[in-house]
Scaffold this active site. Structure first.
Site, PDB file in Angstrom:
ATOM      1  N   ASP A  78       5.949  -8.738   2.272  1.00  0.00           N
ATOM      2  CA  ASP A  78       7.053  -9.631   1.944  1.00  0.00           C
ATOM      3  C   ASP A  78       6.737 -11.079   2.354  1.00  0.00           C
ATOM      4  O   ASP A  78       7.214 -12.027   1.740  1.00  0.00           O
ATOM      5  CB  ASP A  78       8.305  -9.124   2.682  1.00  0.00           C
ATOM      6  CG  ASP A  78       9.545  -9.925   2.337  1.00  0.00           C
ATOM      7  OD1 ASP A  78       9.830 -10.057   1.141  1.00  0.00           O
ATOM      8  OD2 ASP A  78      10.209 -10.429   3.266  1.00  0.00           O
TER       9      ASP A  78
ATOM     10  N   GLU B 296      -8.872 -20.213  -2.644  1.00  0.00           N
ATOM     11  CA  GLU B 296      -8.595 -20.288  -1.207  1.00  0.00           C
ATOM     12  C   GLU B 296      -9.917 -20.264  -0.462  1.00  0.00           C
ATOM     13  O   GLU B 296     -10.985 -20.154  -1.078  1.00  0.00           O
ATOM     14  CB  GLU B 296      -7.691 -19.126  -0.761  1.00  0.00           C
ATOM     15  CG  GLU B 296      -6.257 -19.263  -1.243  1.00  0.00           C
ATOM     16  CD  GLU B 296      -5.339 -18.150  -0.764  1.00  0.00           C
ATOM     17  OE1 GLU B 296      -5.786 -17.257  -0.026  1.00  0.00           O
ATOM     18  OE2 GLU B 296      -4.166 -18.169  -1.152  1.00  0.00           O
TER      19      GLU B 296
ATOM     20  N   ARG C 107     -11.922 -18.467   7.193  1.00  0.00           N
ATOM     21  CA  ARG C 107     -10.895 -18.736   8.209  1.00  0.00           C
ATOM     22  C   ARG C 107     -11.422 -18.804   9.633  1.00  0.00           C
ATOM     23  O   ARG C 107     -10.902 -19.563  10.445  1.00  0.00           O
ATOM     24  CB  ARG C 107      -9.839 -17.644   8.147  1.00  0.00           C
ATOM     25  CG  ARG C 107      -8.974 -17.822   6.983  1.00  0.00           C
ATOM     26  CD  ARG C 107      -7.897 -16.793   6.927  1.00  0.00           C
ATOM     27  NE  ARG C 107      -7.202 -16.999   5.677  1.00  0.00           N
ATOM     28  CZ  ARG C 107      -6.357 -16.168   5.140  1.00  0.00           C
ATOM     29  NH1 ARG C 107      -6.069 -15.038   5.748  1.00  0.00           N
ATOM     30  NH2 ARG C 107      -5.767 -16.444   4.004  1.00  0.00           N
TER      31      ARG C 107
ATOM     32  N   HIS D 239      -3.211 -13.367  12.720  1.00  0.00           N
ATOM     33  CA  HIS D 239      -2.724 -13.165  11.355  1.00  0.00           C
ATOM     34  C   HIS D 239      -2.982 -11.764  10.814  1.00  0.00           C
ATOM     35  O   HIS D 239      -2.101 -11.169  10.210  1.00  0.00           O
ATOM     36  CB  HIS D 239      -3.408 -14.200  10.466  1.00  0.00           C
ATOM     37  CG  HIS D 239      -2.981 -14.196   9.039  1.00  0.00           C
ATOM     38  ND1 HIS D 239      -1.664 -14.356   8.657  1.00  0.00           N
ATOM     39  CD2 HIS D 239      -3.696 -14.060   7.882  1.00  0.00           C
ATOM     40  CE1 HIS D 239      -1.590 -14.319   7.333  1.00  0.00           C
ATOM     41  NE2 HIS D 239      -2.794 -14.123   6.846  1.00  0.00           N
TER      42      HIS D 239
ATOM     43  N   LEU E 238      -3.791  -7.795  -0.113  1.00  0.00           N
ATOM     44  CA  LEU E 238      -2.847  -7.181  -1.063  1.00  0.00           C
ATOM     45  C   LEU E 238      -3.629  -6.322  -2.058  1.00  0.00           C
ATOM     46  O   LEU E 238      -3.191  -5.231  -2.443  1.00  0.00           O
ATOM     47  CB  LEU E 238      -2.047  -8.261  -1.802  1.00  0.00           C
ATOM     48  CG  LEU E 238      -1.014  -9.055  -0.979  1.00  0.00           C
ATOM     49  CD1 LEU E 238      -0.316 -10.087  -1.865  1.00  0.00           C
ATOM     50  CD2 LEU E 238       0.011  -8.149  -0.321  1.00  0.00           C
TER      51      LEU E 238
ATOM     52  N   ARG F  68     -11.852 -11.124   7.155  1.00  0.00           N
ATOM     53  CA  ARG F  68     -11.314 -10.882   5.811  1.00  0.00           C
ATOM     54  C   ARG F  68     -11.348 -12.137   4.943  1.00  0.00           C
ATOM     55  O   ARG F  68     -10.986 -13.231   5.394  1.00  0.00           O
ATOM     56  CB  ARG F  68      -9.870 -10.410   5.941  1.00  0.00           C
ATOM     57  CG  ARG F  68      -9.175 -10.139   4.639  1.00  0.00           C
ATOM     58  CD  ARG F  68      -7.806  -9.562   4.907  1.00  0.00           C
ATOM     59  NE  ARG F  68      -6.944 -10.535   5.516  1.00  0.00           N
ATOM     60  CZ  ARG F  68      -6.109 -11.319   4.842  1.00  0.00           C
ATOM     61  NH1 ARG F  68      -6.023 -11.215   3.527  1.00  0.00           N
ATOM     62  NH2 ARG F  68      -5.354 -12.178   5.456  1.00  0.00           N
TER      63      ARG F  68
ATOM     64  N   GLY G  98       0.103 -16.570  -0.155  1.00  0.00           N
ATOM     65  CA  GLY G  98      -0.998 -17.024  -1.021  1.00  0.00           C
ATOM     66  C   GLY G  98      -1.065 -16.322  -2.359  1.00  0.00           C
ATOM     67  O   GLY G  98      -0.842 -16.929  -3.401  1.00  0.00           O
TER      68      GLY G  98
ATOM     69  N   ALA H  86       0.829  -1.211   0.000  1.00  0.00           N
ATOM     70  CA  ALA H  86       0.000   0.000   0.000  1.00  0.00           C
ATOM     71  C   ALA H  86       0.862   1.259   0.000  1.00  0.00           C
ATOM     72  O   ALA H  86       0.673   2.166  -0.825  1.00  0.00           O
ATOM     73  CB  ALA H  86      -0.937  -0.017   1.206  1.00  0.00           C
TER      74      ALA H  86
ATOM     75  N   GLU I 251      -3.002  -2.521   6.009  1.00  0.00           N
ATOM     76  CA  GLU I 251      -3.586  -3.192   7.190  1.00  0.00           C
ATOM     77  C   GLU I 251      -3.888  -2.232   8.338  1.00  0.00           C
ATOM     78  O   GLU I 251      -4.813  -2.464   9.120  1.00  0.00           O
ATOM     79  CB  GLU I 251      -2.656  -4.311   7.667  1.00  0.00           C
ATOM     80  CG  GLU I 251      -3.300  -5.179   8.738  1.00  0.00           C
ATOM     81  CD  GLU I 251      -2.470  -6.400   9.101  1.00  0.00           C
ATOM     82  OE1 GLU I 251      -1.481  -6.702   8.405  1.00  0.00           O
ATOM     83  OE2 GLU I 251      -2.816  -7.046  10.108  1.00  0.00           O
TER      84      GLU I 251
ATOM     85  N   HIS J  49      -5.202 -17.106  11.494  1.00  0.00           N
ATOM     86  CA  HIS J  49      -5.017 -18.004  10.353  1.00  0.00           C
ATOM     87  C   HIS J  49      -5.070 -19.430  10.883  1.00  0.00           C
ATOM     88  O   HIS J  49      -4.431 -19.741  11.886  1.00  0.00           O
ATOM     89  CB  HIS J  49      -3.668 -17.736   9.686  1.00  0.00           C
ATOM     90  CG  HIS J  49      -3.585 -18.326   8.301  1.00  0.00           C
ATOM     91  ND1 HIS J  49      -3.493 -19.679   8.083  1.00  0.00           N
ATOM     92  CD2 HIS J  49      -3.600 -17.746   7.074  1.00  0.00           C
ATOM     93  CE1 HIS J  49      -3.446 -19.905   6.781  1.00  0.00           C
ATOM     94  NE2 HIS J  49      -3.521 -18.738   6.144  1.00  0.00           N
TER      95      HIS J  49
HETATM   96  C1  SIN Z   1      -2.210 -17.408   3.021  1.00  0.00           C
HETATM   97  O1  SIN Z   1      -1.421 -17.618   2.116  1.00  0.00           O
HETATM   98  O2  SIN Z   1      -2.920 -18.277   3.510  1.00  0.00           O
HETATM   99  C2  SIN Z   1      -2.311 -16.023   3.575  1.00  0.00           C
HETATM  100  C3  SIN Z   1      -2.821 -15.102   2.566  1.00  0.00           C
HETATM  101  C4  SIN Z   1      -3.768 -14.125   3.179  1.00  0.00           C
HETATM  102  O3  SIN Z   1      -3.779 -13.958   4.400  1.00  0.00           O
HETATM  103  O4  SIN Z   1      -4.558 -13.548   2.455  1.00  0.00           O
END
Ligand code: SIN
Length: 522
Positions: free
Chosen positions: A47, A118, A294, A356, A397, A391, A51, A17, A380, A247
């Site tokens: 960094d 995902e 999640r 997370h 991202l 989320r 995902g 961002a 964030e 997470h």
């Molecule tokens: C992940 O790769 O599980 C994390 C990606 C995310 O938090 O969006």
């Protein structure tokens, strides 16, 4: 010796961002100062993002993505913010990341992106670069910034406080004006603790999250709530702070730091199982199973661990993907687990949930502006309303890209980056004694334990009450310590961490309803 530096725009933080904002502003001819705490400009949560970034799949549309985001984030998602993200996100991925910055995502032999799925996504739509998408992205962005003549990069500098004439002018009349941010005090980690003021008509806060407040987390070392606490002290509105996303899957080994096992592993067919290989997600979510949002998956794991008195559960990828594909698709995760004695192409991966992502943060509008004049927040640290109470994977991202871009465009379009009228006091050193690192480490550990045990995945009135009481006691001691000691980066972080922890715990205490990732049993 305590000077002021001046710039058109101060950007604090250089994840996706902050970097996107900086690049856009610089290209429009503004002088941009980018400040980061880390030694390397690439040190950021971006960094570590494994995902990927939401793009647009086959059989996909902005409406379908919006439905997935809203189903995951519940009634707390801002419909307007979600609309902006789903309409502008994919075109910006193409225009800025791929075409301007030169980012390449994994593609097949015909050059078609190999999009993955995902948790919570109804179609495969996530663009990625093996399991190191964020690293790839941020290295391209930092390279572009380093070459730009309008960008000055200042690593190893920690923002101490945002500057407002209302708090920092020697003129008492400044307090009658609306609160305006005019820059920040910056602590130089190298020059024996010198603090300089940076004056800027526009400041963009892009400091990331606060996962380090929790004992187990996936975040970089500097995610200690610095931006949230600084903005709060300056008078910014903070919302949805109770929504801390856990997470479901981080590598578990006693005494090893948590390491993210990307949700893309479940997207590629991985299943959550007991030690004997029996899957268990079907009983928690018969439709979405391992790819449920999640909060559902994390609580399912928590419940299994509690009921069966287990230290962890397992993730089985080896039964669902050939070994060579596992090594090719997830080289970072494969190498990390192997270093810790687990060959994920043959064996089950021991996993537990960990803190997370902060779904709430500093309230911002559609262009990333906070309620303080001159202060924007992106990434964030900000709360645009996109994530609501929980989320959707890989949207952060994208949100960083869209709001990073929008904030810059708003500053450029409005013009008027003239210097401000009020005088600001130069920084005044407080104590001479360096703070005792043992005390600081112990205080930080105490915060992490309190947050993990009482403000974690499952919350209750007595736990939250206990958390607030203990955090407030600790805040008093830390504030005293801060006022009497010579400044260090660790001390700045500790003060921010305790304040950010209280913001999160208070929000959790106030919200009596279980929703999204805020789950209360009483
Ligand atoms: C992940 O790769 O599980 C994390 C990606 C995310 O938090 O969006």
């Amino acid at each position: 010796m305590h000077d002021f530096i001046e710039t058109d725009c101060l950007v604090i933080g250089c994840g996706i961002a902050g970097a996107i904002s900086s690049l856009e502003l610089a290209e429009a001819g503004l002088q941009v100062l980018v400040v980061t705490r880390g030694e390397n400009l690439t040190d950021s949560a971006t960094d570590l993002a494994q995902g990927g970034i939401v793009y647009r799949g086959d059989q996909d549309s902005p409406d379908i993505l919006a439905q997935d985001i809203m189903r995951t984030g519940g009634s707390y998602c801002s419909p307007k913010a979600v609309e902006i993200l789903v309409e502008e996100g994919a075109p910006l991925v193409r225009k800025i990341l791929m075409e301007k910055v030169g980012v390449t995502f994994d593609a097949d032999d015909q050059g078609k992106l190999t999009l993955i799925r995902e948790g919570g996504h109804s179609v495969a739509r996530i663009a990625h670069r093996q399991d190191q998408t964020g690293r790839h992205l941020v290295s391209h962005l930092v390279r572009a910034l380093s070459k730009h003549p309008n960008v000055r990069l200042l690593p190893k500098h920690t923002a101490v406080d945002l500057l407002t004439p209302q708090h920092h002018s020697p003129n008492p009349l400044a307090q009658y004006e609306p609160t305006t941010c005019v820059g920040a005090y910056l602590f130089d980690q190298e020059k024996g603790g010198e603090v300089v003021g940076c004056l800027a008509p526009r400041t963009i806060l892009a400091t990331g999250g606060l996962g380090q407040l929790f004992l187990r987390n996936t975040n970089p070392a500097f995610a200690r709530g610095d931006g949230l606490a600084m903005a709060y002290r300056a008078g910014a509105r903070v919302i949805n702070a109770e929504f801390i996303q856990f997470h479901p899957t981080t590598f578990f080994q006693r005494d090893a730091a948590a390491f993210l096992i990307s949700e893309a592993v479940r997207g590629a067919g991985g299943k959550l199982v007991y030690r004997d290989g029996t899957p268990f997600m079907e009983k928690y979510d018969p439709e979405w199973k391992d790819l449920a949002p999640r909060d559902v998956v994390s609580r399912a794991i928590y419940q299994e661990m509690m009921q069966r008195d287990l230290p962890n559960v397992y993730l089985d990828l080896a039964s669902h993907l050939p070994a060579n594909e596992i090594r090719h698709r997830f080289p970072g995760i494969f190498a990390f687990c192997l270093r810790h004695g687990v060959d994920i192409s043959q064996e089950l991966i021991p996993v537990v949930p960990a803190a997370h992502y902060s779904c709430g943060g500093v309230w911002v509008d559609e262009v990333g502006e906070t309620n303080l004049k001159g202060l924007y927040a992106v990434g964030e640290v900000a709360c645009t309303g996109v994530h609501g109470a929980n989320r959707l994977a890989s949207t952060s991202l994208l949100e960083g890209l869209v709001w990073g871009y929008r904030a810059a465009r708003s500053i450029i379009d409005r013009g008027g980056t003239s210097r401000m009228a009020w005088k600001i006091r130069p920084w005044k050193d407080m104590g001479r004694e360096l703070p005792d690192p043992t005390l600081m480490n112990e205080d930080m550990n105490t915060i992490k334990h309190i947050m993990w045990n009482y403000v974690g995945l499952v919350r209750s009135a007595p736990r939250l009450q206990r958390a607030l009481k203990e955090l407030r006691n600790l805040e008093f001691s830390i504030e005293q310590f801060y006022r009497e000691s010579h400044l260090t980066d660790q001390l700045i972080g500790l003060r921010n961490a305790i304040q950010a922890a209280i913001i999160v715990a208070s929000a959790a205490w106030k919200n009596k309803t279980s929703v999204g990732c805020h789950y209360r049993i009483s």
